[in-house]
Design a protein around this motif. Structure first.
Motif, PDB file in Angstrom:
ATOM      1  N   VAL A 148       2.791   2.171  -5.493  1.00  0.00           N
ATOM      2  CA  VAL A 148       1.667   1.244  -5.556  1.00  0.00           C
ATOM      3  C   VAL A 148       0.632   1.655  -4.517  1.00  0.00           C
ATOM      4  CG1 VAL A 148       0.929  -1.151  -5.319  1.00  0.00           C
ATOM      5  CG2 VAL A 148       3.182  -0.626  -6.294  1.00  0.00           C
ATOM      6  N   GLN A 149      -0.535   2.077  -4.970  1.00  0.00           N
ATOM      7  CA  GLN A 149      -1.624   2.386  -4.046  1.00  0.00           C
ATOM      8  C   GLN A 149      -2.302   1.078  -3.631  1.00  0.00           C
ATOM      9  OE1 GLN A 149      -1.656   5.242  -2.937  1.00  0.00           O
ATOM     10  NE2 GLN A 149      -1.736   6.890  -4.440  1.00  0.00           N
ATOM     11  N   GLY A 150      -2.598   0.939  -2.338  1.00  0.00           N
ATOM     12  CA  GLY A 150      -3.231  -0.293  -1.861  1.00  0.00           C
ATOM     13  C   GLY A 150      -2.294  -1.474  -1.931  1.00  0.00           C
ATOM     14  N   GLY A 151      -1.152  -1.360  -1.264  1.00  0.00           N
ATOM     15  CA  GLY A 151      -0.096  -2.343  -1.399  1.00  0.00           C
ATOM     16  C   GLY A 151      -0.408  -3.720  -0.862  1.00  0.00           C
ATOM     17  N   THR A 152      -1.443  -3.877  -0.037  1.00  0.00           N
ATOM     18  CA  THR A 152      -1.745  -5.204   0.503  1.00  0.00           C
ATOM     19  C   THR A 152      -2.909  -5.879  -0.205  1.00  0.00           C
ATOM     20  OG1 THR A 152      -3.107  -4.196   2.247  1.00  0.00           O
ATOM     21  CG2 THR A 152      -0.813  -4.708   2.792  1.00  0.00           C
ATOM     22  N   SER A 153      -3.469  -5.243  -1.226  1.00  0.00           N
ATOM     23  CA  SER A 153      -4.494  -5.899  -2.034  1.00  0.00           C
ATOM     24  C   SER A 153      -3.837  -6.970  -2.892  1.00  0.00           C
ATOM     25  CB  SER A 153      -5.177  -4.871  -2.939  1.00  0.00           C
ATOM     26  OG  SER A 153      -4.254  -4.377  -3.901  1.00  0.00           O
ATOM     27  N   GLY A 154      -4.658  -7.789  -3.552  1.00  0.00           N
ATOM     28  CA  GLY A 154      -4.100  -8.786  -4.447  1.00  0.00           C
ATOM     29  C   GLY A 154      -3.242  -8.153  -5.525  1.00  0.00           C
ATOM     30  N   ILE A 155      -3.738  -7.058  -6.109  1.00  0.00           N
ATOM     31  CA  ILE A 155      -2.968  -6.332  -7.112  1.00  0.00           C
ATOM     32  C   ILE A 155      -1.701  -5.760  -6.472  1.00  0.00           C
ATOM     33  CG2 ILE A 155      -2.942  -4.251  -8.551  1.00  0.00           C
ATOM     34  CD1 ILE A 155      -4.583  -6.392  -9.833  1.00  0.00           C
ATOM     35  N   GLY A 156      -1.846  -5.213  -5.284  1.00  0.00           N
ATOM     36  CA  GLY A 156      -0.730  -4.550  -4.614  1.00  0.00           C
ATOM     37  C   GLY A 156       0.430  -5.480  -4.306  1.00  0.00           C
ATOM     38  N   ARG A 169      12.596   0.732  -7.624  1.00  0.00           N
ATOM     39  CA  ARG A 169      12.418   1.095  -6.217  1.00  0.00           C
ATOM     40  C   ARG A 169      10.918   1.213  -5.994  1.00  0.00           C
ATOM     41  NH1 ARG A 169      13.784   7.038  -3.739  1.00  0.00           N
ATOM     42  NH2 ARG A 169      13.821   6.502  -1.508  1.00  0.00           N
ATOM     43  N   VAL A 170      10.382   0.590  -4.951  1.00  0.00           N
ATOM     44  CA  VAL A 170       8.935   0.518  -4.768  1.00  0.00           C
ATOM     45  C   VAL A 170       8.518   1.199  -3.473  1.00  0.00           C
ATOM     46  CG1 VAL A 170       6.936  -1.001  -4.513  1.00  0.00           C
ATOM     47  CG2 VAL A 170       8.774  -1.619  -6.094  1.00  0.00           C
ATOM     48  N   ILE A 171       7.550   2.099  -3.603  1.00  0.00           N
ATOM     49  CA  ILE A 171       6.881   2.730  -2.468  1.00  0.00           C
ATOM     50  C   ILE A 171       5.439   2.244  -2.494  1.00  0.00           C
ATOM     51  CG2 ILE A 171       6.201   4.900  -1.370  1.00  0.00           C
ATOM     52  CD1 ILE A 171       8.467   6.265  -2.972  1.00  0.00           C
ATOM     53  N   ALA A 172       4.911   1.800  -1.364  1.00  0.00           N
ATOM     54  CA  ALA A 172       3.537   1.311  -1.302  1.00  0.00           C
ATOM     55  C   ALA A 172       2.752   2.085  -0.257  1.00  0.00           C
ATOM     56  CB  ALA A 172       3.512  -0.178  -0.975  1.00  0.00           C
ATOM     57  N   THR A 173       1.453   2.196  -0.473  1.00  0.00           N
ATOM     58  CA  THR A 173       0.577   2.795   0.534  1.00  0.00           C
ATOM     59  C   THR A 173      -0.338   1.709   1.104  1.00  0.00           C
ATOM     60  OG1 THR A 173      -1.252   3.359  -0.970  1.00  0.00           O
ATOM     61  CG2 THR A 173       0.552   4.957  -0.756  1.00  0.00           C
ATOM     62  N   ALA A 174      -0.738   1.900   2.359  1.00  0.00           N
ATOM     63  CA  ALA A 174      -1.668   0.983   3.013  1.00  0.00           C
ATOM     64  C   ALA A 174      -2.368   1.741   4.135  1.00  0.00           C
ATOM     65  CB  ALA A 174      -0.938  -0.239   3.551  1.00  0.00           C
ATOM     66  N   GLY A 175      -3.449   1.154   4.659  1.00  0.00           N
ATOM     67  CA  GLY A 175      -4.298   1.875   5.598  1.00  0.00           C
ATOM     68  C   GLY A 175      -4.038   1.625   7.064  1.00  0.00           C
ATOM     69  N   SER A 176      -2.957   0.925   7.399  1.00  0.00           N
ATOM     70  CA  SER A 176      -2.620   0.707   8.810  1.00  0.00           C
ATOM     71  C   SER A 176      -1.130   0.430   8.922  1.00  0.00           C
ATOM     72  CB  SER A 176      -3.408  -0.477   9.390  1.00  0.00           C
ATOM     73  OG  SER A 176      -2.950  -1.698   8.843  1.00  0.00           O
ATOM     74  N   ASP A 177      -0.590   0.600  10.128  1.00  0.00           N
ATOM     75  CA  ASP A 177       0.824   0.301  10.341  1.00  0.00           C
ATOM     76  C   ASP A 177       1.099  -1.182  10.116  1.00  0.00           C
ATOM     77  OD1 ASP A 177       1.264   2.952  10.923  1.00  0.00           O
ATOM     78  OD2 ASP A 177       1.221   2.673  13.102  1.00  0.00           O
ATOM     79  N   GLU A 178       0.132  -2.042  10.493  1.00  0.00           N
ATOM     80  CA  GLU A 178       0.303  -3.478  10.285  1.00  0.00           C
ATOM     81  C   GLU A 178       0.406  -3.793   8.795  1.00  0.00           C
ATOM     82  OE1 GLU A 178      -2.047  -7.730  11.041  1.00  0.00           O
ATOM     83  OE2 GLU A 178      -3.041  -5.820  11.469  1.00  0.00           O
ATOM     84  N   LYS A 179      -0.453  -3.168   8.001  1.00  0.00           N
ATOM     85  CA  LYS A 179      -0.408  -3.415   6.562  1.00  0.00           C
ATOM     86  C   LYS A 179       0.859  -2.828   5.941  1.00  0.00           C
ATOM     87  CE  LYS A 179      -5.238  -4.163   5.348  1.00  0.00           C
ATOM     88  NZ  LYS A 179      -6.313  -3.807   4.403  1.00  0.00           N
ATOM     89  N   CYS A 180       1.301  -1.699   6.461  1.00  0.00           N
ATOM     90  CA  CYS A 180       2.564  -1.135   5.968  1.00  0.00           C
ATOM     91  C   CYS A 180       3.714  -2.105   6.232  1.00  0.00           C
ATOM     92  CB  CYS A 180       2.844   0.213   6.628  1.00  0.00           C
ATOM     93  SG  CYS A 180       1.839   1.575   5.960  1.00  0.00           S
ATOM     94  N   ALA A 181       3.702  -2.724   7.404  1.00  0.00           N
ATOM     95  CA  ALA A 181       4.727  -3.722   7.713  1.00  0.00           C
ATOM     96  C   ALA A 181       4.645  -4.888   6.740  1.00  0.00           C
ATOM     97  CB  ALA A 181       4.565  -4.219   9.151  1.00  0.00           C
ATOM     98  N   GLY A 182       3.415  -5.255   6.349  1.00  0.00           N
ATOM     99  CA  GLY A 182       3.238  -6.319   5.374  1.00  0.00           C
ATOM    100  C   GLY A 182       3.836  -5.956   4.028  1.00  0.00           C
ATOM    101  N   CYS A 183       3.679  -4.694   3.618  1.00  0.00           N
ATOM    102  CA  CYS A 183       4.265  -4.231   2.356  1.00  0.00           C
ATOM    103  C   CYS A 183       5.788  -4.324   2.398  1.00  0.00           C
ATOM    104  CB  CYS A 183       3.837  -2.790   2.071  1.00  0.00           C
ATOM    105  SG  CYS A 183       2.085  -2.564   1.706  1.00  0.00           S
ATOM    106  N   LEU A 184       6.365  -3.905   3.508  1.00  0.00           N
ATOM    107  CA  LEU A 184       7.823  -3.964   3.654  1.00  0.00           C
ATOM    108  C   LEU A 184       8.313  -5.409   3.631  1.00  0.00           C
ATOM    109  CD1 LEU A 184       8.296  -1.239   6.419  1.00  0.00           C
ATOM    110  CD2 LEU A 184       8.795  -1.012   3.974  1.00  0.00           C
ATOM    111  N   ALA A 185       7.550  -6.302   4.254  1.00  0.00           N
ATOM    112  CA  ALA A 185       7.933  -7.716   4.264  1.00  0.00           C
ATOM    113  C   ALA A 185       7.917  -8.316   2.866  1.00  0.00           C
ATOM    114  CB  ALA A 185       7.003  -8.504   5.187  1.00  0.00           C
ATOM    115  N   LEU A 186       7.079  -7.760   1.986  1.00  0.00           N
ATOM    116  CA  LEU A 186       7.001  -8.243   0.608  1.00  0.00           C
ATOM    117  C   LEU A 186       8.103  -7.677  -0.267  1.00  0.00           C
ATOM    118  CD1 LEU A 186       3.145  -8.007   0.134  1.00  0.00           C
ATOM    119  CD2 LEU A 186       4.501 -10.106   0.007  1.00  0.00           C
TER     120      LEU A 186
END
Length: 328
Positions: A148-156, A169-186
């Protein structure tokens, strides 16, 4: 009724409160007293003059709403099992930033049990889009890997949760370490900071060189070649936006040798029957997941509708994780 108009193409400040005539539902339509409206990237593109309104749609922005049915085509309501006074959320082709909104009955869904109007308004645009593109066009199966590109967007945030709920199995991309942590939390299994790592190389590494089965892409442009390079055999790349540009180059030899599919779609101009079919799929397969708490709305911020300009400024800052909602 009160509404938010695009007074001219430009910065967020061109969004201004206005008075408009109350809309009137036609055959197969209902009138919704709007309590909340979702804010989406296409609204921003419309505001800047880069997303023409489909023929026949309202020039008022807004593609998703939630509220109470005020009136409508009695036969269509009866066939859908809906009644005046019911709480529903709806996908619309425009007109969502208003106190009253007309929606095709087939594009309306009951508010999932336990959700607020704000949460319900955050569902239609992203869930219709993700289901249509990840599940229908991308044919994601349990056990496959979804990027998933842009994992912290509404679509993401929707794609991450839905992918996991469907057994991927889901791999997400994001533009900061904080946002990456948000993807993992989801629920993402892995998150890649695309500003500090090459997502294609990381995707290959995380799959032991096999590659990913499905990619949901909102960037296009230079991303396409890199995405093709990290697809597994019989992989599917689904493009739903071109934030990185509409021109792309790719290695056609890889497409041939690995039997890859490169596809894409836009939802807004599709006919009501197409969107109604997606609504039925969501009601059967996804609404039970939401009501069971396995998939949840993720709202970053709520704004009074009169502050729509602030909501758009936040969206353009890319600092949010999840959805932005207007309240009436």
């Amino acid at each position: 009724m009160k509404a938010i108009e695009i007074t001219t193409y430009g910065a967020p400040e061109v969004l201004q409160p206005a008075e408009r005539p109350d809309p009137v539902p036609g055959a197969g339509e209902l009138l919704l007293r709007v309590r909340a409206s979702g804010v989406n990237r296409p609204d921003v593109l419309q505001r800047t003059g880069n997303y023409p309104v489909p023929p026949g749609a309202s020039d008022i922005p807004g593609l998703e709403v939630a509220g109470v049915i005020e009136s409508g085509d009695a036969e269509a309501l009866r066939a859908a099992g809906l009644n005046v006074g019911d709480r529903v959320c709806a996908l619309v082709a425009g007109g969502g930033y208003a106190e009253l909104c007309v929606a095709p009955v087939g594009q309306c869904l009951p508010v999932p049990v336990g959700l607020t109007d704000e949460e319900a308004a955050s569902l239609p645009e992203t869930f219709f889009t993700v289901w249509s593109n990840v599940c229908d066009r991308g044919r994601l199966q349990s056990g496959e890997t979804l990027l998933v590109q842009g994992g912290t967007s509404g679509i993401g945030v929707t794609a991450i949760q839905l992918g996991k709920a469907l057994g991927a199995r889901v791999i997400a991309t994001a533009g900061s370490d904080e946002k990456c942590a948000g993807c993992l939390a989801l629920g993402a299994d892995h998150a890649i900071n695309y500003k500090s790592a090459d997502f294609a190389e990381e995707a290959r590494r995380l799959t032991d060189g096999k590659g990913v089965d499905v990619i949901l892409d909102m960037v296009a442009g230079p991303y396409v070649a890199r995405e093709v390079s990290c697809l597994a055999e019989d992989g599917r790349l689904v493009i739903i936006a071109v934030q990185g540009g509409s021109k792309s180059e790719l290695n056609a030899g890889l497409v041939l040798r690995r039997r890859l599919t490169v596809t894409g779609s836009t939802l807004r101009p599709r006919p009501v029957a197409f969107k109604a079919a997606i609504a039925q799929s969501l009601r059967r397969h996804v609404w039970p997941l939401i009501e069971a708490g396995r998939v949840k709305p993720v709202i970053h911020s709520r704004f009074p509708a009169a502050e729509a300009a602030k909501a758009h400024a936040l969206m353009e800052s890319n600092q949010h994780i999840g959805k932005i909602v207007l309240t009436w």
